[in-house]
Enzyme design. Structure first.
Site, PDB file in Angstrom:
ATOM      1  NE  ARG A   1      -9.971  56.431  26.171  1.00 12.95           N
ATOM      2  CZ  ARG A   1      -9.588  56.449  27.564  1.00 12.95           C
ATOM      3  NH1 ARG A   1      -8.960  57.422  28.570  1.00 12.95           N
ATOM      4  NH2 ARG A   1      -9.975  55.420  28.158  1.00 12.95           N
TER       5      ARG A   1
ATOM      6  CE  LYS B   1     -14.017  53.969  28.008  1.00  7.58           C
ATOM      7  NZ  LYS B   1     -13.007  53.482  28.767  1.00  7.58           N
TER       8      LYS B   1
END
Length: 289
Positions: free
Chosen positions: A188, A186
């Site tokens: 962000r 991931k």
């Protein structure tokens, strides 16, 4: 003792402990101030249950309750906060930013003798007592509870964590549930924007369970679900410890193709499927008696 918004959970905790339950009453005036009334007959050790989602009002009310309980004869106070707020910001990313984890941790340590929480959202520290400087601090893992829930009807599904930070927790759940596991990557990009990369094996499973400790905006889980659906995964379920689900998060997950959504009862929500009371009662016995 418990507050109205998690009345059932605090009563279940009292039942698991075999001790009496009392209500802490809160009235909010039109100007936003709160009137707090604690039970007048509590002495000795008091256990206060309150999850600290939507924390700003709750923290003030908790301090008012704790100070009043002390004043009428409670010489030991244990806070059971299944969801612990303000743990994300553990450093100042820009000059002048408040390190909220430290500020709120010190505030709680000033009013309570012990703290019990569940799967706190920690990043750059190893131990919860680094955030809340108390001698008695217990972080309870929901891994066993989640694994029992998963083991009932999801054999041969993939258990998928959202990022590398979740790996240890996901692996613990998978080992107990007897399921394969993996984690995504991931990046962000903002409060409501993330970049997700799926592990190569994810598309090989007909069913995937996404697990996360906190679901707030639902952005990460929704984006991961969309990618899984594009990869040909037929069934995508979600399990979270703390169901914050702010705004339209719940509906966004459904729109992304998520099927069943389950959570612990750390925060009252229609997705609650797993009761934390037995785990919390064991922790209270270690801290309070």
């Amino acid at each position: 003792m418990g507050f109205d918004e998690t009345l059932t959970q605090s009563q279940e905790l009292a039942g698991a402990l075999g001790c009496p339950w009392r209500a802490i009453e809160v009235h909010r005036f039109p100007d936003g101030e709160s009137r707090v009334r604690v039970p007048p007959d509590v002495r000795g050790t008091g256990v206060v249950h309150r999850s600290l989602d939507r924390p700003n009002d709750k923290l003030v009310e908790l301090v008012l309750a704790a100070e009043t309980l002390r004043g009428q004869g409670c010489d030991r106070l244990v806070l059971v906060a299944p969801y612990l707020c303000y743990m994300r910001q553990d450093i100042a990313f820009q000059a002048g930013e408040a390190v909220s984890q430290k500020v709120v941790g010190n505030l709680l340590a000033r009013y309570f003798d012990a703290l019990i929480t569940v799967d706190p959202h920690l990043h750059r520290i190893d131990r919860l007592e680094q955030a809340v400087p108390l001698k008695r601090v217990l972080s309870v893992s929901s891994a066993t509870l989640v694994s029992r829930y998963l083991a009932t009807d999801r054999k041969e599904w993939l258990l998928l964590g959202p990022d590398q930070e979740s790996r240890q927790w996901v692996e613990a759940i998978a080992a107990q549930a007897g399921l394969p596991c993996a984690v995504a990557s991931k990046r962000r990009l903002g409060d409501r924007e993330v970049g997700i990369s799926l592990p190569q094996e994810a598309g090989a499973f007909k069913g995937v369970v996404l697990v996360d400790d906190v679901a707030s905006t639902g952005t990460t889980l929704a984006e991961t679900a969309r990618l899984l659906a594009r990869a040909g995964v037929a069934r995508i379920d979600v399990i979270v410890t703390h169901a914050l689900f702010t705004g339209d998060a719940w509906s966004r997950l459904k729109q992304a193709g998520v099927g069943a959504i389950a959570s612990t009862d750390s925060i009252s929500h229609p997705t609650n499927r797993m009761c934390l009371a037995p785990l919390l009662a064991d922790a209270v016995r270690k801290c309070a008696f």
